[in-house]
Design a protein around this motif. Structure first.
Motif, short mmCIF file in Angstrom:
data_model
loop_
_atom_site.label_atom_id
_atom_site.label_comp_id
_atom_site.label_asym_id
_atom_site.label_seq_id
_atom_site.Cartn_x
_atom_site.Cartn_y
_atom_site.Cartn_z
N VAL A 59 25.95 107.80 -18.32
CA VAL A 59 25.95 108.95 -17.42
C VAL A 59 26.42 110.20 -18.17
CG1 VAL A 59 27.01 109.94 -15.33
CG2 VAL A 59 26.29 107.54 -15.35
N GLU B 140 31.51 118.78 -15.09
CA GLU B 140 30.17 118.39 -14.64
C GLU B 140 29.95 116.88 -14.83
OE1 GLU B 140 25.62 119.63 -15.78
OE2 GLU B 140 27.17 121.18 -16.01
N ILE B 141 30.44 116.35 -15.94
CA ILE B 141 30.33 114.90 -16.18
C ILE B 141 31.12 114.14 -15.11
CG2 ILE B 141 31.01 113.03 -17.73
CD1 ILE B 141 30.38 115.01 -20.08
N GLN C 23 29.28 114.14 -11.82
CA GLN C 23 28.11 113.25 -11.84
C GLN C 23 28.53 111.78 -11.86
OE1 GLN C 23 24.99 114.23 -11.22
NE2 GLN C 23 24.59 112.05 -11.07
N ARG D 257 29.31 111.00 -8.27
CA ARG D 257 28.09 110.89 -7.48
C ARG D 257 27.35 109.59 -7.78
NH1 ARG D 257 25.98 116.99 -8.51
NH2 ARG D 257 27.25 117.99 -6.91
N SER D 258 27.41 109.13 -9.02
CA SER D 258 26.69 107.93 -9.44
C SER D 258 27.49 106.65 -9.22
CB SER D 258 26.34 108.03 -10.93
OG SER D 258 25.57 109.18 -11.19
N SER E 296 21.49 117.07 -21.05
CA SER E 296 20.90 118.07 -20.14
C SER E 296 21.60 119.41 -20.30
CB SER E 296 21.00 117.61 -18.70
OG SER E 296 20.21 116.47 -18.50
N ASN F 201 23.82 111.51 -20.65
CA ASN F 201 22.70 112.15 -19.96
C ASN F 201 23.06 113.55 -19.48
OD1 ASN F 201 20.78 110.13 -20.29
ND2 ASN F 201 21.42 109.05 -18.45
N VAL F 202 24.26 113.70 -18.93
CA VAL F 202 24.71 115.02 -18.48
C VAL F 202 24.89 115.94 -19.69
CG1 VAL F 202 26.60 116.28 -17.34
CG2 VAL F 202 25.80 114.11 -16.39
#
Length: 162
Positions: free
Chosen positions: A66, A41-42, A45, A48-49, A73, A69-70
């Motif tokens: 990043v 997932e990291i 992301q 994507r970022s 969450s 933050n992931v």
């Protein structure tokens, strides 16, 4: 620039700094499967970022921001589902290059596992020997706040480790 150039650059940077992903996943996920899921997932992301990454800044600082933050969450979602955090069975898998982590290191990982999400991020960055200015940039708080929180956190950890 071809379409493959940003992808190749991203993959090279991800390979170079992959331990950041592993460390964050080990701190915010419950077990081996969750750690793998969180690491993926990291990475997604981060990709994507990546178009918003400013090459004038350190990649590792951006990557930590990043990834944390992931991770935060992810931990919050798990907590609302009633998930229970399990510290690494072998903290040496991620935390150290030693062959045998000692009992104090295992105890430290257990104590860190019990911290609030932001405190976990703060202590991970501190243990990585990141400067206060970088920790502040990653977490989006002031350097003074970093110093204050770290002082309180270290005092609390000392109390729990003795």
């Amino acid at each position: 620039m071809t379409d493959d150039e940003p992808r190749a650059r991203f993959l090279a940077l991800l390979r170079e700094h992959h331990k950041i992903v592993l460390k964050v996943a080990s701190v915010y996920a419950r077990g081996p499967q969750d750690r793998n899921d969180l690491a993926q997932e990291i990475a997604v992301q981060l990709w994507r970022s990546f178009p918003r990454y400013d090459p004038e800044r350190r990649f590792s600082t951006w990557m930590y921001r990043v990834a944390l933050n992931v991770g935060i969450s992810f931990a919050r979602r798990e907590r609302t589902r009633g998930g229970r955090f399990e510290p690494l069975a072998d903290p040496g898998d991620v935390a150290a290059d030693n062959d045998e982590p000692d009992e104090r290191l295992k105890q430290l990982h257990a104590v860190i596992a019990g911290l609030a999400e932001l405190d976990r991020a703060l202590i991970v960055l501190y243990l990585e020997e990141r400067p206060h200015s970088e920790i502040a940039a990653i977490l989006g708080i002031s350097e003074t706040n970093v110093a204050t929180k770290l002082g309180r956190l270290k005092q609390r950890l000392r109390g729990q480790m003795t």
